[in-house]
Write a protein that holds these residues in place. Structure first.
Motif, PDB file in Angstrom:
ATOM      1  N   ALA A 192       0.966  -1.305  -0.143  1.00 21.32           N
ATOM      2  CA  ALA A 192      -0.043   0.000   0.038  1.00 21.32           C
ATOM      3  C   ALA A 192       0.944   1.350   0.044  1.00 21.32           C
ATOM      4  N   VAL A 193       0.227   2.215  -0.724  1.00 26.06           N
ATOM      5  CA  VAL A 193       1.187   3.454  -0.707  1.00 26.06           C
ATOM      6  C   VAL A 193       0.899   3.981   0.541  1.00 26.06           C
ATOM      7  N   GLN A 194       1.904   4.462   1.327  1.00 30.95           N
ATOM      8  CA  GLN A 194       1.806   5.200   2.691  1.00 30.95           C
ATOM      9  C   GLN A 194       1.139   6.356   2.605  1.00 30.95           C
ATOM     10  N   ASP A 195       0.542   6.831   3.534  1.00 33.97           N
ATOM     11  CA  ASP A 195      -0.069   8.016   3.713  1.00 33.97           C
ATOM     12  C   ASP A 195       0.698   9.130   3.790  1.00 33.97           C
ATOM     13  N   TYR A 196       2.092   9.409   4.411  1.00 33.77           N
ATOM     14  CA  TYR A 196       2.881  10.131   4.532  1.00 33.77           C
ATOM     15  C   TYR A 196       3.279  10.679   3.243  1.00 33.77           C
ATOM     16  N   GLU A 197       3.236  10.029   2.068  1.00 35.31           N
ATOM     17  CA  GLU A 197       3.454  10.351   0.793  1.00 35.31           C
ATOM     18  C   GLU A 197       2.520  11.142   0.116  1.00 35.31           C
ATOM     19  N   LYS A 198       1.086  11.197   0.756  1.00 33.10           N
ATOM     20  CA  LYS A 198       0.050  11.932   0.345  1.00 33.10           C
ATOM     21  C   LYS A 198      -0.433  13.129   0.893  1.00 33.10           C
ATOM     22  N   GLU A 199       0.610  13.371   1.913  1.00 27.96           N
ATOM     23  CA  GLU A 199       0.363  14.420   2.834  1.00 27.96           C
ATOM     24  C   GLU A 199       0.344  15.847   1.922  1.00 27.96           C
ATOM     25  N   GLY A 200      -0.260  16.846   2.478  1.00 28.01           N
ATOM     26  CA  GLY A 200       0.052  18.060   1.755  1.00 28.01           C
ATOM     27  C   GLY A 200       1.414  18.610   2.138  1.00 28.01           C
ATOM     28  N   PHE A 201       1.689  19.376   0.953  1.00 32.14           N
ATOM     29  CA  PHE A 201       3.084  20.271   1.318  1.00 32.14           C
ATOM     30  C   PHE A 201       2.856  21.599   0.931  1.00 32.14           C
ATOM     31  N   TYR A 202       3.694  22.731   1.790  1.00 36.99           N
ATOM     32  CA  TYR A 202       3.421  23.827   1.328  1.00 36.99           C
ATOM     33  C   TYR A 202       4.442  24.740   0.466  1.00 36.99           C
ATOM     34  N   GLU A 203       3.724  25.318  -0.578  1.00 37.96           N
ATOM     35  CA  GLU A 203       4.842  25.970  -1.530  1.00 37.96           C
ATOM     36  C   GLU A 203       4.058  26.921  -2.230  1.00 37.96           C
ATOM     37  N   TYR A 204       4.732  28.276  -2.621  1.00 40.71           N
ATOM     38  CA  TYR A 204       4.029  29.274  -3.325  1.00 40.71           C
ATOM     39  C   TYR A 204       2.890  29.686  -2.483  1.00 40.71           C
ATOM     40  N   GLY A 205       2.823  29.717  -1.041  1.00 38.59           N
ATOM     41  CA  GLY A 205       1.714  30.239  -0.483  1.00 38.59           C
ATOM     42  C   GLY A 205       0.545  29.263  -0.439  1.00 38.59           C
ATOM     43  N   HIS A 206       0.582  28.137  -0.796  1.00 39.36           N
ATOM     44  CA  HIS A 206      -0.701  27.128  -0.908  1.00 39.36           C
ATOM     45  C   HIS A 206      -0.214  25.802  -0.466  1.00 39.36           C
ATOM     46  N   ILE A 207      -1.049  25.016   0.036  1.00 38.12           N
ATOM     47  CA  ILE A 207      -0.902  23.659   0.320  1.00 38.12           C
ATOM     48  C   ILE A 207      -1.178  22.878  -0.809  1.00 38.12           C
ATOM     49  N   TRP A 208      -0.227  22.012  -1.263  1.00 35.63           N
ATOM     50  CA  TRP A 208      -0.691  21.275  -2.418  1.00 35.63           C
ATOM     51  C   TRP A 208      -0.759  19.610  -1.950  1.00 35.63           C
ATOM     52  N   ARG A 209      -1.532  19.107  -2.691  1.00 34.37           N
ATOM     53  CA  ARG A 209      -1.595  17.367  -2.384  1.00 34.37           C
ATOM     54  C   ARG A 209      -1.385  16.907  -3.633  1.00 34.37           C
ATOM     55  N   ARG A 210      -0.591  15.338  -3.617  1.00 34.93           N
ATOM     56  CA  ARG A 210      -0.489  14.639  -4.637  1.00 34.93           C
ATOM     57  C   ARG A 210      -1.422  13.326  -4.880  1.00 34.93           C
ATOM     58  N   ASP A 211      -2.411  13.388  -3.907  1.00 34.46           N
ATOM     59  CA  ASP A 211      -3.485  12.166  -4.027  1.00 34.46           C
ATOM     60  C   ASP A 211      -4.308  12.338  -5.411  1.00 34.46           C
ATOM     61  N   GLN A 212      -4.697  11.439  -5.622  1.00 36.78           N
ATOM     62  CA  GLN A 212      -5.710  11.353  -6.855  1.00 36.78           C
ATOM     63  C   GLN A 212      -6.816  12.310  -7.080  1.00 36.78           C
TER      64      GLN A 212
END
Length: 207
Positions: A114-134
């Motif tokens: 299973a893809v681990q949840d920590y890889e799908k957590e949001g990250f902060y760049e350019y003043g926004h929180i981005w996510r890489r989940d589907q």
């Protein structure tokens, strides 16, 4: 930014700090450290060279973007608007420093049960929180690069690569301020820039 390669031991703390700060996926690298061996045995020389984005004064990556996703901000930092990026990779191909990578949507744990949840957590760049989940995958299929940690410097903090370096290789500051630490260090050392012949006028200097 000023990088003193005489101090770099190739520990990759800057790279690891960057990966942790922005949860960078496979093949997306903001701060690689090049390992170059020169000379002929037994007279060999090994040098480690950190290579962030050079935030050029005349960036060749900006004019080739067909949708204006890559831009130069008023402070000189070259950034990417993920909402506009169409993933054509023209900027990747036109960077003479190889400072841009492409987010293909991969995960480090994708071949495990299973893809681990920590890889799908949001990250902060350019003043926004981005996510890489589907469900929220705007950054997947986009070019990505070092941005000198704009989210940190806007709060008065140093870029994560500077603060995580155990050898104090990196200096960051205002080159227009003669009283800044980076200017004082440059004043007493011979500095150089990579690939100046490109005319890009990179804003990362080396000792």
């Amino acid at each position: 930014m000023l990088l003193d390669t005489r101090k770099c031991i190739g520990c990759h703390a800057c790279n690891i700090g960057c990966v942790a700060e922005y949860k960078l996926p496979p093949a997306v690298v903001y701060r690689p450290v090049m390992d170059v061996i020169s000379g002929k045995y037994p007279d060999l020389k090994r040098q480690f060279t950190p290579r962030p984005c050079f935030h050029c004064a005349k960036p060749s990556c900006v004019p080739v973007c067909p949708v204006g996703a890559t831009k130069q901000d008023p402070d000189g930092i070259v950034s990417i608007d993920y909402h506009k990026c169409i993933g054509c990779r023209a900027c990747v191909a036109n960077c003479p420093y190889g400072a841009r990578t492409f987010d293909i949507g991969a995960y480090y744990t994708e071949e495990t049960p299973a893809v681990q949840d920590y890889e799908k957590e949001g990250f902060y760049e350019y003043g926004h929180i981005w996510r890489r989940d589907q469900k929220h995958s705007i950054v997947v299929g986009s070019a990505r690069k070092c941005h000198f940690c704009t989210n940190r410097i806007e709060k008065g903090l140093l870029p994560i690569c500077v603060s995580s370096c155990i050898g104090r290789v990196s200096y960051f500051g205002d080159l227009n301020d003669n009283q800044s630490l980076i200017r004082k260090v440059m004043a007493v050392n011979e500095t150089y820039r990579l690939k100046e012949e490109t005319g890009n006028e990179p804003q990362v200097y080396y000792i």
